[in-house]
Design a protein around this motif. Structure first.
Motif, PDB file in Angstrom:
ATOM      1  N   SER C 150      57.937  79.625  30.282  1.00 19.23           N
ATOM      2  CA  SER C 150      59.520  79.896  30.808  1.00 19.23           C
ATOM      3  C   SER C 150      60.516  79.463  30.010  1.00 19.23           C
ATOM      4  N   GLY C 151      60.390  78.321  29.469  1.00 15.47           N
ATOM      5  CA  GLY C 151      61.427  77.554  28.662  1.00 15.47           C
ATOM      6  C   GLY C 151      60.947  76.174  28.528  1.00 15.47           C
ATOM      7  N   PRO C 152      62.176  75.363  27.826  1.00 15.49           N
ATOM      8  CA  PRO C 152      62.007  74.085  27.660  1.00 15.49           C
ATOM      9  C   PRO C 152      61.990  73.181  28.885  1.00 15.49           C
ATOM     10  N   GLU C 153      61.326  72.144  28.764  1.00 15.89           N
ATOM     11  CA  GLU C 153      61.191  71.289  30.117  1.00 15.89           C
ATOM     12  C   GLU C 153      62.673  70.193  30.148  1.00 15.89           C
ATOM     13  N   LEU C 154      63.139  70.327  31.256  1.00 12.14           N
ATOM     14  CA  LEU C 154      64.415  69.402  31.657  1.00 12.14           C
ATOM     15  C   LEU C 154      64.010  68.229  32.407  1.00 12.14           C
ATOM     16  N   GLN C 155      64.904  67.097  32.384  1.00  8.33           N
ATOM     17  CA  GLN C 155      64.653  65.717  32.872  1.00  8.33           C
ATOM     18  C   GLN C 155      65.112  65.698  34.446  1.00  8.33           C
ATOM     19  N   LYS C 156      66.182  66.622  34.729  1.00 10.00           N
ATOM     20  CA  LYS C 156      66.632  66.314  35.962  1.00 10.00           C
ATOM     21  C   LYS C 156      67.457  67.712  36.472  1.00 10.00           C
ATOM     22  N   ILE C 157      67.637  67.677  37.779  1.00  9.37           N
ATOM     23  CA  ILE C 157      68.512  68.890  38.212  1.00  9.37           C
ATOM     24  C   ILE C 157      69.487  68.438  39.081  1.00  9.37           C
ATOM     25  N   THR C 158      70.276  69.407  39.304  1.00 13.58           N
ATOM     26  CA  THR C 158      71.642  69.084  40.165  1.00 13.58           C
ATOM     27  C   THR C 158      71.309  68.755  41.676  1.00 13.58           C
ATOM     28  N   LEU C 159      71.528  67.547  42.255  1.00 13.54           N
ATOM     29  CA  LEU C 159      71.059  67.073  43.302  1.00 13.54           C
ATOM     30  C   LEU C 159      72.131  67.565  44.686  1.00 13.54           C
ATOM     31  N   LEU C 160      71.459  67.630  45.850  1.00 14.20           N
ATOM     32  CA  LEU C 160      72.010  67.953  46.937  1.00 14.20           C
ATOM     33  C   LEU C 160      71.374  67.258  47.980  1.00 14.20           C
ATOM     34  N   GLU C 161      72.152  66.772  49.000  1.00  9.73           N
ATOM     35  CA  GLU C 161      71.646  66.226  50.264  1.00  9.73           C
ATOM     36  C   GLU C 161      71.886  67.036  51.425  1.00  9.73           C
ATOM     37  N   LEU C 162      70.893  66.975  52.368  1.00 10.21           N
ATOM     38  CA  LEU C 162      71.136  67.659  53.617  1.00 10.21           C
ATOM     39  C   LEU C 162      71.810  66.829  54.590  1.00 10.21           C
ATOM     40  N   GLY C 163      73.210  66.308  54.506  1.00 10.73           N
ATOM     41  CA  GLY C 163      73.881  65.590  55.353  1.00 10.73           C
ATOM     42  C   GLY C 163      73.894  64.113  54.933  1.00 10.73           C
ATOM     43  N   GLY C 164      74.778  63.328  55.395  1.00 15.00           N
ATOM     44  CA  GLY C 164      74.907  61.819  55.271  1.00 15.00           C
ATOM     45  C   GLY C 164      74.052  61.259  56.316  1.00 15.00           C
ATOM     46  N   LEU C 165      73.666  60.191  56.076  1.00 18.40           N
ATOM     47  CA  LEU C 165      72.580  59.527  57.248  1.00 18.40           C
ATOM     48  C   LEU C 165      72.810  57.922  56.959  1.00 18.40           C
ATOM     49  N   ARG C 166      73.354  57.092  57.970  1.00 27.78           N
ATOM     50  CA  ARG C 166      73.156  55.653  57.602  1.00 27.78           C
ATOM     51  C   ARG C 166      72.879  54.931  58.883  1.00 27.78           C
TER      52      ARG C 166
END
Lengths: 266, 266, 266
Positions: C150-166
């Motif tokens: 498909s193409g060259p390898e990448l090292q990372k992707i755009t992150l996304l979290e499903l809500g904050g938890l603390r």
């Protein structure tokens, strides 16, 4: 094993037994058929929208695909049931125009009037030919029966055009022919009609707004109006991450006008 | 390769992960299964509508088809999980009546109480037996397991009738049992109940309007009220290219009264 | 014959030609593919909801399943097209976070930047990469092509979290991350976070109401509020046979607070 593809387009919605009954009829006759829904959310009785959808989608399917379209306000009257063979695929539905744009685009080879009762369910309801006539016809065709078995050949079908289009003095007049779920306004103006000059010189008028052609949505700020060559090769009016239909209060059939400015000889 | 058919009926809608999770579970156990949606737009918790849909659609499917119905307000309680084998097909769902009309119509052969944990997912959520109990049961059945593996036989199930129907002094009282997406009113009065006299003599009363029986929609002018024998062999009240539900402001359960006039001895 | 599974998730809805065009493209390249809709009713442009759906559903599908997600407000910009191979499955879509939660959960093995034009349609529209890039890539993969094509390898992707938890001082703060069609409020608080004490001791606060944990819906009276460990192993706020979203007027992102009371040392 071969899986012949049968697509379904209708105004039946997804709440009722109708679509599932058509699928049951098809699978009872042709168990190996692969059934794909194009849409069942055509506005009720809206032949124009059904024709637009089928005409947009069909050519993305393989040669030999069987398309069934049931937008059929005249069901039970003398309107004919059709099986049309084009240079590429098969189309089954009522003779009310819903098949017309796509078969003319692909090139008609044979038009058959479905009259052979062996191709239908034993009992034919006056209100649901989708299940009792069109679905079994599609399934028999998927099983390899010759299209000519369906009935006598016809010479012509009921015509339907997707909006009016005219050009005069360098001005193009077209129409909004579909408003999609995002609120994009899809017109009947193909990119080929715009091709004589540099596209950046075009001025597009819709509802007293003017807009120029963009290459992609994100050229404009969020919620800004833009015009673009859409994914079907037709002019579309859009709002970046918003609804052009809401912003402009446009409905199907509203006019689009295209002027060309600054087109000096080169 | 054989493709066993599994149909799904639920009130889950199409926005959520639930239907797709059921399909994933089925395909993980039975990769060759062919999954067909009947509808996932049953009104929430409306067992009656689920029962109507399944009962209308099932017999259009081939012998051996496996139908799964999940309208299940009592999930997590002691209501039983059922696998029912009729003379023709298999039905899987909660014991709350949703399967009752269709299995009585087809003829019950065996009723099983699904209790065998080998037929379920390893972990069973208290809120989603559609995914954790019914879907895997259907997939194992599609793989050819004997129905009796599911659990012990039962003698009866929870009953449910699709509307009340009675006759007295030549008058038939029935009910609206479904309002379809077009606004057609589907009643629980089968054509067989009307069969003793000439159908043109019937007078149908709904919401203080009277209407006579038509053969097809287009007998009437656009937007006019009519009655017709619908595609399931039941009396329906319709409007030609319009909505009877809107015109008459009718809801499910509203009464329909049929009188016979002018029926002189012949 | 092997039927590789391709799932589709999008915000396209069911009224338009878009979903059916993707399916036509897939079946033209890979006729034996089995296509499953996860949902096409993701709220328009809502990457978060698309990510939630895919992340909930994917692991119910077999090893090797190919998931395509098209919630893509940045289509036509420089945002990358991704093919991600996890320890279990394949994921194809835009690099905007929609794939992030599910691939992190399954464990990323390789990230590819789809740049090989042989994997795409000959003509690529600036507005519809779902059809012109992602669908053909999925179909070629279903045909057995190596992901690295498909193409060259990448090292990372755009992150996304499903809500904050603390968590702080024994109090857990989470969020409503999805409101389902029933009106259930699905939170981002997994049951594991609640596991240190007896669950009956928990007090759950949402919109100034407090509620305790139930085992199943029917523990409460009809229309009563309850909290439950939902079918994805996360805390959910529900109403027995009703809508918690309507009762509490809650929207996605609203906070959920969990206190533990009466937790004396044992």
């Amino acid at each position: 094993m071969h899986h012949p593809i049968i697509t379904l387009t209708s105004d039946f919605g997804y709440r009722d037994p109708y679509v599932a009954e058509m699928k049951g009829v098809i699978l009872s006759i042709s168990p190996q058929a692969s059934i794909i829904d194009i849409s069942h959310q055509v506005d009720k009785f809206n032949i124009q929208t059904g024709a637009f959808l089928l005409s947009s989608v069909a050519s993305y399917y393989p040669k030999g695909t069987i398309h069934v379209a049931v937008v059929d306000p005249g069901v039970g009257t003398s309107r004919k049931a059709l099986l049309i063979e084009t240079t590429k695929q098969f189309f089954i539905g009522p003779d009310n125009g819903v098949l017309a744009p796509v078969v003319h685009r692909q090139g008609i080879q044979h038009i058959y009037h479905i009259t052979n009762f062996d191709m239908m369910l034993p009992k034919i309801s006056p209100t649901f030919h989708g299940r009792d006539v069109f679905a079994p016809m599609a399934a028999h065709l998927a099983n390899g029966i010759s299209p000519s078995t369906s009935g006598p050949e016809l010479q012509k079908i009921t015509l339907l055009e997707l909006g009016g289009l005219r050009k005069k003095n360098g001005i193009i007049w077209g129409e909004v022919i579909h408003i999609d779920d995002f609120g994009n306004l899809i017109t009947n103006i193909p990119v080929e009609e715009l091709g004589l000059s540099d596209l950046v010189n075009l001025v597009i008028q819709v509802k007293n707004k003017t807009v120029k052609l963009s290459q992609f949505f994100a050229e404009k700020k969020k919620k800004e109006l833009l015009a673009i060559i859409g994914s079907h090769g037709q002019l579309e009016i859009s709002v970046n991450q918003g609804s052009a239909a809401k912003k402009l209060n446009v409905k199907i059939g509203d006019p689009i006008k295209i002027l060309e400015i600054l087109s000096y000889p080169q």
